[in-house]
Design a protein around this motif. Sequence first.
Motif, short mmCIF file in Angstrom:
data_model
loop_
_atom_site.label_atom_id
_atom_site.label_comp_id
_atom_site.label_asym_id
_atom_site.label_seq_id
_atom_site.Cartn_x
_atom_site.Cartn_y
_atom_site.Cartn_z
N LEU A 167 17.61 40.03 28.48
CA LEU A 167 18.42 38.75 28.51
C LEU A 167 17.69 37.71 29.37
CD1 LEU A 167 21.00 37.86 27.46
CD2 LEU A 167 22.21 38.37 29.50
N ASP A 168 17.18 38.02 30.52
CA ASP A 168 16.39 37.09 31.46
C ASP A 168 15.67 36.34 30.50
OD1 ASP A 168 18.39 37.50 33.35
OD2 ASP A 168 17.20 38.75 34.70
N ALA A 169 14.53 37.06 30.03
CA ALA A 169 13.50 36.74 29.30
C ALA A 169 13.88 35.82 28.11
CB ALA A 169 12.68 37.95 28.89
N ALA A 170 15.09 36.13 27.35
CA ALA A 170 15.50 35.49 26.23
C ALA A 170 15.84 34.13 26.74
CB ALA A 170 16.50 36.14 25.74
N VAL A 171 16.66 34.05 28.02
CA VAL A 171 17.10 32.58 28.40
C VAL A 171 15.89 31.85 28.77
CG1 VAL A 171 18.38 31.63 30.33
CG2 VAL A 171 19.17 33.61 29.34
N LYS A 172 14.83 32.23 29.34
CA LYS A 172 13.77 31.65 29.83
C LYS A 172 13.03 31.21 28.31
CE LYS A 172 9.24 31.78 32.30
NZ LYS A 172 8.58 32.63 33.28
N LEU A 173 13.05 32.03 27.31
CA LEU A 173 12.31 31.82 26.35
C LEU A 173 12.91 30.50 25.43
CD1 LEU A 173 10.75 34.34 23.80
CD2 LEU A 173 12.27 32.43 23.03
N VAL A 174 14.17 30.74 25.51
CA VAL A 174 15.12 29.67 24.78
C VAL A 174 14.89 28.26 25.51
CG1 VAL A 174 17.12 28.82 24.30
CG2 VAL A 174 16.63 30.86 23.98
N ASN A 175 15.08 28.36 27.03
CA ASN A 175 14.87 27.08 27.43
C ASN A 175 13.39 26.44 27.96
OD1 ASN A 175 17.66 27.22 27.79
ND2 ASN A 175 17.46 28.31 29.95
N THR A 176 12.48 27.04 27.37
CA THR A 176 11.05 26.45 27.56
C THR A 176 10.52 26.25 26.22
OG1 THR A 176 10.27 28.80 27.92
CG2 THR A 176 10.67 27.61 29.84
N ASN A 177 11.12 26.65 25.11
CA ASN A 177 10.36 26.48 23.80
C ASN A 177 10.99 25.59 22.90
OD1 ASN A 177 7.97 28.38 23.77
ND2 ASN A 177 9.34 29.52 24.78
N PRO A 178 11.01 24.20 22.70
CA PRO A 178 11.68 23.48 21.81
C PRO A 178 11.84 23.86 20.29
CG PRO A 178 10.26 22.24 22.97
CD PRO A 178 9.71 23.71 23.11
N ASN A 179 11.29 24.74 19.89
CA ASN A 179 11.29 25.11 18.71
C ASN A 179 12.25 26.53 18.40
OD1 ASN A 179 9.26 26.82 19.74
ND2 ASN A 179 8.60 27.61 17.90
N VAL A 180 12.86 26.96 19.58
CA VAL A 180 13.86 28.02 19.30
C VAL A 180 15.14 27.38 19.07
CG1 VAL A 180 15.06 29.80 20.57
CG2 VAL A 180 12.55 29.47 21.07
N ARG A 181 15.50 27.79 17.93
CA ARG A 181 16.76 27.04 17.45
C ARG A 181 18.21 27.89 17.65
NH1 ARG A 181 16.99 28.07 10.73
NH2 ARG A 181 16.98 30.21 11.03
N ASP A 182 18.17 29.06 17.87
CA ASP A 182 19.30 29.81 18.35
C ASP A 182 18.82 31.16 18.95
OD1 ASP A 182 18.76 31.78 16.09
OD2 ASP A 182 19.68 30.29 14.80
N LEU A 183 19.84 31.92 19.53
CA LEU A 183 19.55 33.47 20.15
C LEU A 183 20.55 34.31 19.98
CD1 LEU A 183 18.45 35.13 22.46
CD2 LEU A 183 20.09 34.09 24.08
N ILE A 184 19.97 35.34 19.44
CA ILE A 184 20.86 36.53 18.84
C ILE A 184 20.70 37.85 19.86
CG2 ILE A 184 21.02 38.33 16.97
CD1 ILE A 184 20.18 36.21 15.03
N VAL A 185 21.82 37.83 20.38
CA VAL A 185 21.94 38.83 21.53
C VAL A 185 22.39 40.48 21.08
CG1 VAL A 185 22.75 39.57 23.76
CG2 VAL A 185 22.25 37.15 23.49
N GLY A 186 21.29 41.14 20.99
CA GLY A 186 21.79 42.55 20.44
C GLY A 186 21.46 42.68 19.21
N ASN A 187 20.81 43.91 18.50
CA ASN A 187 20.70 44.05 17.16
C ASN A 187 21.18 45.15 16.72
OD1 ASN A 187 19.24 43.18 14.51
ND2 ASN A 187 18.40 45.22 14.97
N GLU A 188 22.48 44.97 15.88
CA GLU A 188 23.21 46.36 15.61
C GLU A 188 23.62 47.46 16.64
OE1 GLU A 188 21.17 48.06 12.40
OE2 GLU A 188 21.54 46.13 10.97
N THR A 189 23.74 46.75 17.90
CA THR A 189 24.03 47.56 19.12
C THR A 189 25.40 48.50 19.01
OG1 THR A 189 24.93 45.85 20.21
CG2 THR A 189 22.53 46.22 20.51
#
Length: 226
Positions: free
Chosen positions: A90-112
Amino acid sequence: ALPPDLDSSIESVSYNFVPPKEQKIGPGSEKILQRVDRDFGKLDDITRSVRLYASSGIFSEVPKIAAEHGLSVSAGAWVGKDPNFSRQELDAAVKLVNTNPNVRDLIVGNETILRKELTVDELIKYLREARRRVRVPVSTGETWDIWLKYPQLASEVDFIAAHILPYWEGIPADQAVKYAFERYQDLRKAFPGKRIVIAEFGWPSRGYNNKAAYAGPTQQASALRG
């Protein structure tokens, strides 16, 4: 028969290259990323976006490669039974989203929820945190029936990321598209006004037969043509 030729009409392609928990950067990472670059060189002819399933380790390098190919990214945070790994993701995803302008959305969890790795309440906590920490739309990926079974999830996401996979439900290939649209309409009726995205749909080119669903390139072509 072979699957039909594809063009840029595909909105997004789900993409994974190593299991999320084998994502550490180390010997061989450069070759893996070179393969990702080659893959994106093929995908950029047929799609405008790729969906990823994890964000830490080697996955953190992928949005930059996607940007070089003009691809936007749906980032993923692989959360589940392991709270330490979930926190890392989750921490890595937040950083990835906030530092890469081409990230358009975030999906937290996959069929959990489907895999019973988290309870609905546990997943909601991750979703609420993610929505506080990023400025892009946030959702979680679940099969269509899980969304209908747990409607409280819909109020915790910015859009519904639904997996509709006729093969796994034993639906014949020539009925796959019709079945997918019917399930899509079920979601629209259940959640009027909510944006709904079919986040996973496809058909295997090989593998075992599942009830009336047969794997193979001919059946794949039939499923994708609709």
